[in-house]
Scaffold this motif. Structure first.
Motif, short mmCIF file in Angstrom:
data_model
loop_
_atom_site.label_atom_id
_atom_site.label_comp_id
_atom_site.label_asym_id
_atom_site.label_seq_id
_atom_site.Cartn_x
_atom_site.Cartn_y
_atom_site.Cartn_z
N THR A 1 -13.87 18.47 -36.67
CA THR A 1 -12.92 18.45 -35.44
C THR A 1 -12.65 17.09 -35.41
O THR A 1 -13.44 16.12 -35.74
N GLY A 2 -11.23 16.66 -35.15
CA GLY A 2 -10.78 15.15 -35.02
C GLY A 2 -11.03 14.50 -36.33
O GLY A 2 -11.03 13.20 -36.59
N HIS A 3 -10.56 15.13 -37.44
CA HIS A 3 -10.82 14.67 -38.74
C HIS A 3 -9.78 13.66 -39.14
O HIS A 3 -10.01 13.02 -40.22
N GLU A 4 -8.70 13.56 -38.21
CA GLU A 4 -7.70 12.58 -38.73
C GLU A 4 -7.89 11.28 -37.87
O GLU A 4 -7.15 10.48 -38.04
N GLY A 5 -8.82 11.33 -37.12
CA GLY A 5 -9.32 10.02 -36.50
C GLY A 5 -9.78 8.75 -37.16
O GLY A 5 -10.07 8.93 -38.59
N TYR A 6 -10.19 7.79 -36.49
CA TYR A 6 -10.81 6.66 -37.19
C TYR A 6 -12.08 6.91 -38.06
O TYR A 6 -12.44 6.64 -39.31
N ILE A 7 -13.03 7.75 -37.33
CA ILE A 7 -14.36 8.24 -38.04
C ILE A 7 -13.99 9.23 -39.10
O ILE A 7 -14.56 8.93 -40.35
N GLY A 8 -13.31 10.13 -38.72
CA GLY A 8 -13.06 11.40 -39.51
C GLY A 8 -12.17 11.03 -40.95
O GLY A 8 -12.65 11.75 -41.99
N ARG A 9 -11.31 9.70 -40.98
CA ARG A 9 -10.79 9.74 -42.18
C ARG A 9 -11.65 8.78 -42.86
O ARG A 9 -11.31 8.84 -44.39
N ALA B 1 -18.07 1.13 -33.14
CA ALA B 1 -17.91 1.24 -34.54
C ALA B 1 -17.03 -0.01 -34.95
O ALA B 1 -16.20 -0.42 -34.07
N TYR B 2 -17.12 -0.14 -36.21
CA TYR B 2 -16.10 -1.55 -36.66
C TYR B 2 -15.84 -1.31 -38.07
O TYR B 2 -16.71 -0.27 -38.85
N GLY B 3 -14.91 -1.84 -38.81
CA GLY B 3 -14.66 -1.58 -40.12
C GLY B 3 -13.41 -0.91 -40.52
O GLY B 3 -12.68 -0.34 -39.79
N PHE B 4 -13.04 -1.01 -41.86
CA PHE B 4 -11.72 -0.49 -42.20
C PHE B 4 -11.76 1.28 -42.23
O PHE B 4 -12.82 1.68 -42.83
N SER B 5 -10.69 1.83 -41.63
CA SER B 5 -10.52 3.15 -41.90
C SER B 5 -9.24 3.42 -41.95
O SER B 5 -8.40 2.52 -41.32
N PRO B 6 -8.47 4.11 -42.81
CA PRO B 6 -7.09 4.24 -42.80
C PRO B 6 -6.68 4.54 -41.50
O PRO B 6 -5.31 4.25 -40.98
N ALA B 7 -7.27 5.30 -40.62
CA ALA B 7 -6.84 5.71 -39.28
C ALA B 7 -7.25 4.30 -38.22
O ALA B 7 -8.03 4.57 -37.41
N LEU B 8 -6.93 3.27 -38.66
CA LEU B 8 -7.46 1.94 -38.17
C LEU B 8 -7.31 2.05 -36.52
O LEU B 8 -6.35 2.54 -36.01
N ARG B 9 -8.27 1.53 -35.85
CA ARG B 9 -8.35 1.40 -34.37
C ARG B 9 -8.53 -0.21 -34.04
O ARG B 9 -9.59 -0.98 -34.61
N GLY C 1 1.50 -3.84 -30.18
CA GLY C 1 2.04 -2.63 -30.12
C GLY C 1 1.09 -1.45 -30.14
O GLY C 1 -0.16 -1.77 -30.02
N PRO C 2 1.39 -0.28 -29.72
CA PRO C 2 0.56 0.91 -29.39
C PRO C 2 -0.10 1.59 -30.67
O PRO C 2 -1.11 2.31 -30.36
N ARG C 3 0.40 1.28 -31.93
CA ARG C 3 0.09 2.15 -33.03
C ARG C 3 -1.42 2.21 -33.19
O ARG C 3 -1.90 3.28 -33.44
N PHE C 4 -2.02 1.21 -33.18
CA PHE C 4 -3.63 1.03 -33.49
C PHE C 4 -4.63 1.21 -32.32
O PHE C 4 -5.49 0.69 -32.31
N LYS C 5 -4.08 1.60 -31.00
CA LYS C 5 -4.68 1.51 -29.56
C LYS C 5 -4.61 3.20 -29.08
O LYS C 5 -3.43 3.34 -29.04
N ARG C 6 -5.77 3.64 -29.21
CA ARG C 6 -5.50 4.79 -28.79
C ARG C 6 -4.89 5.11 -27.42
O ARG C 6 -3.97 5.89 -27.09
N LEU C 7 -5.19 4.17 -26.14
CA LEU C 7 -4.43 4.39 -24.95
C LEU C 7 -3.15 3.94 -25.18
O LEU C 7 -2.33 5.09 -24.66
#
Ligand SMILES: NC(=O)c1ccc[n+]([C@@H]2O[C@H](COP(=O)([O-])OP(=O)(O)OC[C@H]3O[C@@H](n4cnc5c(N)ncnc54)[C@H](O)[C@@H]3O)[C@@H](O)[C@H]2O)c1
Length: 349
Positions: A6-14, A169-177, A316-322
């Protein structure tokens, strides 16, 4: 194994899902798609069959035929939890517990819960093990604590919950946060040549690379049942406990020309915890972390150069969850209870 993430499209999931596939597991994802468009760098190429659904609407049928669930879906981080406490409770606690109850009913034997070291909350200077008292200081942390407790009550011969209490967490993920402390510092250093510390820099924060979190999930998925049944594991490394100011200093060593500033009035911050990570090394020897903060900073710095991180990516909001959730609400894409608004095509009247 056939695994539902579940949540596989998120920062860790990707990062986790391709690792599971590379180890021969069959992966199906379940995600409502809140951050599906929030990709940094090239679009991910891996194809994961996806159940496009809100966690709150999962049915028994969705869960048939799986050997394990890895549960990542949640409203992640403290400010998002503070935006609407009720929503956080609904998703991170109630719907998550219900998912586990349905998983058990469906005969799924292993349930890996993505928990967090933030459940230790205000732990002060001492180094906490999994046996420490849980003192969360936010709605997010309280939900993680309550979910662990609820899942433990479901544990029996046929159902094994496992709690991976990840460090930040830190580091590169395609669903960057960019709302995670180290990612935020590297991004600011890269774009503005300046790191702003909001506290006085003294709080302790253990950090762990997103790939190493994924390795921990893989190890817990494949471990013998008696190693993981009903257990909680801190996920990280003892030597990766840092004070926030040390993280900033590391970034300033690596990103050229960057200076560190403290926001006026920044206090000590109640959220401070140093964590003991010996148990996971002992119980799950297959978990072999490969990163440290210094390497992770270099990885992010190179990625920001390669793919061109810009000021509006950062502000901008793109890479910040809130920020992203707020912008979806303001645009009417999701309604106030975070469900996607259905656009009716039928004529009025
Ligand atoms: N990133 C960290 O530092 C960290 C640390 C400790 C624990 N965790 C935990 O790990 C998990 C994953 O974290 P992440 O950083 O990948 O978060 P993320 O926000 O990047 O991903 C969460 C995913 O869950 C999905 N989701 C949210 N609400 C949903 C709902 N109601 N129905 C269906 N899908 C929904 C989102 O669309 C998103 O793809 C979370 O449970 C988080 O609490 C993360």
């Amino acid at each position: 194994m056939k695994v539902l993430v579940t949540g596989h499209e998120g920062y860790i999931g990707r990062v986790l899902t391709p690792l599971l596939q590379a180890h021969g597991h069959e992966v199906v994802g379940l995600d409502s798609g809140l951050f599906a468009e929030c990709i940094f760098g090239p679009p991910p190429v891996d194809r994961i069959p996806t159940i496009r659904k809100d966690l709150r609407d999962v049915t028994l049928d969705d869960l048939k035929g799986f050997d394990a669930v890895i549960h990542l879906a949640a409203l992640c981080n403290d400010p998002l939890g503070n935006l609407n406490r009720e929503l956080t409770v609904q998703i991170n606690y109630e719907a998550s517990l219900r998912l586990a109850e349905l998983a058990k009913k469906a005969g799924i034997r292993r349930f890996l819960n993505s928990s967090s070291c933030s459940i230790y909350g205000a732990a002060g200077q001492r180094c906490v093990t999994e046996a420490a008292e849980l003192q969360p200081v936010t709605a997010y942390g309280e939900c993680k604590r309550d979910l662990e407790k609820g899942l433990q009550q479901l544990a029996d011969d046929r159902f094994s919950p496992v709690h991976l209490r990840n460090a930040t967490a830190y580091g590169f993920s395609p669903a960057l946060r960019l709302d995670l402390v180290l990612n935020d510092f590297v991004a600011h250093a890269f774009v503005h040549k300046r790191i702003l510390i909001l506290s006085d820099g003294t709080p302790w924060r253990p950090v762990v690379h997103v790939e190493d979190i994924s390795r921990a999930f893989l190890a817990a998925l494949e471990a013998p049942r008696d190693r993981i049944h009903g257990e909680a594991f801190n996920v990280g490394l003892d030597e990766e406990n840092y004070q926030v100011r040390e993280l900033a200093e590391l970034v300033a060593e690596i990103v050229p020309g960057c200076r560190i500033e403290y926001a006026p009035g920044g206090g000590p911050d109640r959220r401070s915890y140093r964590v003991d990570f010996s148990k996971i090394r002992q119980f799950l020897p297959a978990f072999r972390p490969q990163w440290n903060a210094r390497k992770g900073i270099e990885q992010l710095y190179q990625a920001f150069k390669r793919y061109g991180l810009r000021a509006d990516d950062l502000e901008g909001p793109r890479f910040k969850r809130l920020g992203h959730v707020r912008s979806l609400m303001e645009a009417g894409v999701v309604n106030s209870d975070l469900r996607f608004a259905v656009v009716s095509s039928s004529p009025k009247g």
